[in-house]
Design a protein around this motif. Structure first.
Motif, mmCIF file in Angstrom:
data_model
loop_
_atom_site.group_PDB
_atom_site.id
_atom_site.type_symbol
_atom_site.label_atom_id
_atom_site.label_comp_id
_atom_site.label_asym_id
_atom_site.label_seq_id
_atom_site.Cartn_x
_atom_site.Cartn_y
_atom_site.Cartn_z
ATOM 1 N N LEU A 21 6.363 -2.656 -10.834
ATOM 2 C CA LEU A 21 7.296 -3.212 -11.827
ATOM 3 C C LEU A 21 8.231 -4.252 -11.192
ATOM 4 O O LEU A 21 8.860 -5.038 -11.898
ATOM 5 N N SER A 22 8.313 -4.254 -9.849
ATOM 6 C CA SER A 22 9.101 -5.283 -9.164
ATOM 7 C C SER A 22 8.277 -6.530 -8.865
ATOM 8 O O SER A 22 8.775 -7.455 -8.214
ATOM 9 N N GLY A 23 7.018 -6.534 -9.296
ATOM 10 C CA GLY A 23 6.232 -7.760 -9.156
ATOM 11 C C GLY A 23 5.308 -7.809 -7.965
ATOM 12 O O GLY A 23 4.815 -8.866 -7.595
ATOM 13 N N ASN A 24 5.034 -6.669 -7.370
ATOM 14 C CA ASN A 24 4.095 -6.632 -6.253
ATOM 15 C C ASN A 24 2.701 -6.234 -6.735
ATOM 16 O O ASN A 24 2.546 -5.581 -7.770
ATOM 17 N N ARG A 25 1.695 -6.591 -5.953
ATOM 18 C CA ARG A 25 0.372 -6.015 -6.111
ATOM 19 C C ARG A 25 0.385 -4.691 -5.354
ATOM 20 O O ARG A 25 0.790 -4.642 -4.184
ATOM 21 N N VAL A 26 -0.040 -3.625 -6.023
ATOM 22 C CA VAL A 26 0.040 -2.305 -5.401
ATOM 23 C C VAL A 26 -1.353 -1.718 -5.219
ATOM 24 O O VAL A 26 -2.177 -1.746 -6.132
ATOM 25 N N ILE A 27 -1.600 -1.225 -4.011
ATOM 26 C CA ILE A 27 -2.813 -0.474 -3.712
ATOM 27 C C ILE A 27 -2.362 0.957 -3.428
ATOM 28 O O ILE A 27 -1.463 1.179 -2.609
ATOM 29 N N ALA A 28 -2.971 1.909 -4.124
ATOM 30 C CA ALA A 28 -2.548 3.300 -4.005
ATOM 31 C C ALA A 28 -3.682 4.128 -3.416
ATOM 32 O O ALA A 28 -4.847 3.891 -3.716
ATOM 33 N N SER A 29 -3.340 5.084 -2.576
ATOM 34 C CA SER A 29 -4.371 5.984 -2.066
ATOM 35 C C SER A 29 -3.950 7.428 -2.266
ATOM 36 O O SER A 29 -2.751 7.754 -2.269
ATOM 37 N N ALA A 30 -4.942 8.283 -2.453
ATOM 38 C CA ALA A 30 -4.695 9.709 -2.628
ATOM 39 C C ALA A 30 -5.934 10.447 -2.157
ATOM 40 O O ALA A 30 -6.913 9.824 -1.744
ATOM 41 N N GLY A 31 -5.903 11.781 -2.234
ATOM 42 C CA GLY A 31 -6.957 12.575 -1.612
ATOM 43 C C GLY A 31 -7.913 13.262 -2.567
ATOM 44 O O GLY A 31 -8.664 14.132 -2.135
ATOM 45 N N SER A 32 -7.913 12.884 -3.836
ATOM 46 C CA SER A 32 -8.910 13.454 -4.749
ATOM 47 C C SER A 32 -9.260 12.437 -5.819
ATOM 48 O O SER A 32 -8.450 11.541 -6.136
ATOM 49 N N ASP A 33 -10.425 12.573 -6.372
ATOM 50 C CA ASP A 33 -10.856 11.628 -7.404
ATOM 51 C C ASP A 33 -10.015 11.751 -8.666
ATOM 52 O O ASP A 33 -9.778 10.762 -9.361
ATOM 53 N N TRP B 120 0.855 -1.191 0.000
ATOM 54 C CA TRP B 120 0.000 0.000 0.000
ATOM 55 C C TRP B 120 0.888 1.237 0.000
ATOM 56 O O TRP B 120 1.739 1.388 0.871
ATOM 57 N N VAL B 121 0.663 2.120 -0.966
ATOM 58 C CA VAL B 121 1.401 3.378 -1.037
ATOM 59 C C VAL B 121 0.426 4.522 -0.774
ATOM 60 O O VAL B 121 -0.581 4.654 -1.482
ATOM 61 N N SER B 122 0.696 5.321 0.248
ATOM 62 C CA SER B 122 -0.128 6.494 0.522
ATOM 63 C C SER B 122 0.469 7.698 -0.193
ATOM 64 O O SER B 122 1.628 7.652 -0.630
ATOM 65 N N ALA B 123 -0.294 8.774 -0.287
ATOM 66 C CA ALA B 123 0.155 9.959 -1.032
ATOM 67 C C ALA B 123 0.704 9.515 -2.386
ATOM 68 O O ALA B 123 1.731 9.994 -2.866
ATOM 69 N N ALA B 124 -0.031 8.608 -3.003
ATOM 70 C CA ALA B 124 0.497 7.870 -4.151
ATOM 71 C C ALA B 124 0.539 8.688 -5.424
ATOM 72 O O ALA B 124 1.174 8.290 -6.394
ATOM 73 N N ALA B 125 -0.142 9.823 -5.448
ATOM 74 C CA ALA B 125 -0.081 10.666 -6.638
ATOM 75 C C ALA B 125 0.989 11.739 -6.507
ATOM 76 O O ALA B 125 1.145 12.583 -7.382
ATOM 77 N N GLY B 126 1.751 11.698 -5.421
ATOM 78 C CA GLY B 126 2.812 12.669 -5.218
ATOM 79 C C GLY B 126 4.088 12.264 -5.939
ATOM 80 O O GLY B 126 4.152 11.222 -6.595
ATOM 81 N N ALA B 127 5.108 13.086 -5.778
ATOM 82 C CA ALA B 127 6.356 12.871 -6.515
ATOM 83 C C ALA B 127 6.993 11.543 -6.132
ATOM 84 O O ALA B 127 7.331 10.727 -6.997
ATOM 85 N N VAL B 128 7.142 11.320 -4.846
ATOM 86 C CA VAL B 128 7.748 10.068 -4.386
ATOM 87 C C VAL B 128 6.750 8.924 -4.486
ATOM 88 O O VAL B 128 7.068 7.837 -4.965
#
Lengths: 341, 341
Positions: B180-192, B162-170
């Motif tokens: 790309l390293s082969g993980n399932r990724v769940i991303a969260s951010a604060g706007s649609d 899980w990556v938070s602030a996922a639409a940010g630079a980092v």
């Protein structure tokens, strides 16, 4: 033959400090063991900080579930002697450990996995050790102390290790394992008696945190510490974050300061980012694979006298609730135990 | 020839949200480079969440010291072009990165170590890359994302991250490196808008935490997550502790939710003990040794289009304070940058 034995039950969850009134001691009929089971007469039962956590209706997840009210307290370690056996591998007279403490007699199924394996019925060979040591340095306390230092890579020596709650069952072992592994150890505790014991019997630098946690720790380690072994949480964890140097590690063993109140998180956790710190939570029972090497190491140190083990013993099952209250209030030193019968 | 250039200075530390009034843009005379120095005309300057932390008089320890009032803001990354050089190894026309951003011209001493080395004057070879990328995927942002996943051992794949602030630079880089390293990724951010970008352009499952952090995360990962890459702190870190499974890890990159208020620690930190969790704070700049492998990997993915890089660009040095306020308010996507002159 029908036996009668006493057991302690939780009457209600304490809102603040534990009192003996939160418990009741009742007499129950003890059935004989069914096929595959063993009847154990408990001789020692353990009194651990983690019990307090299970006296909360909102006990956190994992195996720290709340003790049900009005029932025997399962998941507390005991040592006893097999008095009847209907299970292969266990004979009358065997000394065993298991997780059905806080009662005089326990019927135990060896196939039942308890406390992640650490509380599963196990025969122990005394080989010169006292039976009670299997609730202390040769049992879960030893494993927790050893595993905590292991998971933060603090067994290679040459570092400065701060151990909080250092006069407690796990703390006093962590202090000594860290020291005997070649680290400089700073120990803290909450009374001058404890500090004197740490200095004089355990041979480490020690301070009373009530004299000023930050000041005293800063004075003893002006350049910071490398590792904290913390069982206290709260202000102690904040002090750990403040005083750790770059790449420092915390072995998070528990947070006894939170067990009787609303937990507060460390307000300075950002220091983990700015100083590249690692906070490593762990349970002894998650590291059962370390039990053999831990026992060999600690039994050796106990035999030579290099490692000191101290117990605070309360006598009679009925004293268990009082023992717990005393331990949580910080009035016991070393491993707190109840001797039964 | 005497040059005149503008620079941004901090006028006062904001009590709440950053406003442009907390800064002033002043015109200064730019000296020529002394022997051993280089004069750089900055073309891009970086806008990072960490800057907010340095706008506090009580900035935490380490290199996050407060910006002095009324002086140029040192320790902020920029890209520029060498316009005069009195230092060996740097020629007029070279593209360089350094840590004297938020100004039009900078006199830089290559011998001065900045930001743990990451901000020390460095010539970069574009080789098909845009200069601004060295403030993003090929610079500190890429290193931070890569190092964070590295230190919690999340680059081997096969896990749920899980990556938070996922639409940010980092965050947007962490998302993609983890995927790309082969993980399932769940991303969260604060706007649609951000969530749509994460789903459509970055190809991962994503949710808007304002719709209910706990519920949405629990629905996407009912069996828990293995790794959290967190830059938010606060309720996000509490959610991480709640939703991590046994032996879970948190890469603690920052806690932007705390930067404009009194930090609160996670109230459920005890779960780290009961679930054997590791919380690993880290700084990109503490992992400079990973820069070459990170750059090679990310430059390759950028070249093939497997990795998407997005920038929110503000034009003109005078827009830098506004850019910072917009970014902290969550109204920018990807890397926030100011193009200069």
């Amino acid at each position: 033959m029908t036996r009668v034995g006493r057991e302690v039950r939780v009457r209600g969850y304490p809102a603040g400090p534990v009192t003996t009134g939160d418990f009741e001691v009742v007499e129950v009929e003890v059935p004989g063991p069914a096929p595959g089971e063993v009847l154990v007469r408990n001789t020692w039962t353990s009194v651990d900080p983690g019990l307090r956590l299970r006296l909360r209706p909102d006990a956190p997840a994992g195996y720290f579930v709340a003790f049900p009210l009005g029932e025997p307290m399962d998941g507390v370690m005991a040592v006893g002697e097999v008095v009847e056996s209907c299970a292969e591998g266990f004979a009358v007279g065997d000394t065993v450990t298991h997780a059905k403490g806080w009662r005089e007699y326990a019927v135990v199924d060896p196939a039942e996995v308890q406390l992640g394996g650490i509380g599963t019925l196990t025969r122990v060979e005394l080989e010169g050790a006292e039976a009670s040591w299997f609730l202390g340095p040769l049992g879960g306390m030893g494993l927790t102390a050893y595993a905590g230092l292991h998971v933060v890579d603090a067994l290679r020596g040459g570092e400065t290790v701060w151990v909080s709650a250092a006069a407690g069952a796990v703390g006093s072992l962590a202090v000594q394992i860290a020291r005997l592994s070649g680290n400089r150890v700073i120990a803290s505790a909450g009374s001058d008696d404890k500090v004197a014991w740490l200095q004089e019997s355990l041979g480490v630098e020690a301070f009373n945190y009530r004299d000023g946690l930050d000041d005293r720790l800063g004075a003893l380690a002006p350049h910071g510490v490398d590792v904290c072994f913390d069982s206290v949480g709260g202000d102690h964890l904040e002090a750990a974050l403040d005083h750790l140097g770059r790449n420092g590690r915390v072995a998070m063993c528990g947070s006894i300061s939170d067990y009787e109140s609303e937990p507060k998180g460390p307000r300075n956790l950002f220091l983990a980012v700015s100083k590249d710190l690692t906070l490593r939570g762990f349970r002894g029972s998650s590291n059962l694979h370390l039990m053999p090497e831990m026992r060999q190491l600690i039994a050796g140190w106990l035999a030579t006298g290099e490692l000191v083990h101290r117990e605070t013993v309360f006598t009679g099952l009925e004293s268990a609730p009082h023992a717990l209250a005393e331990m949580i209030a910080g009035r016991t030193i070393g491993k707190t135990l109840v001797s039964i019968g």
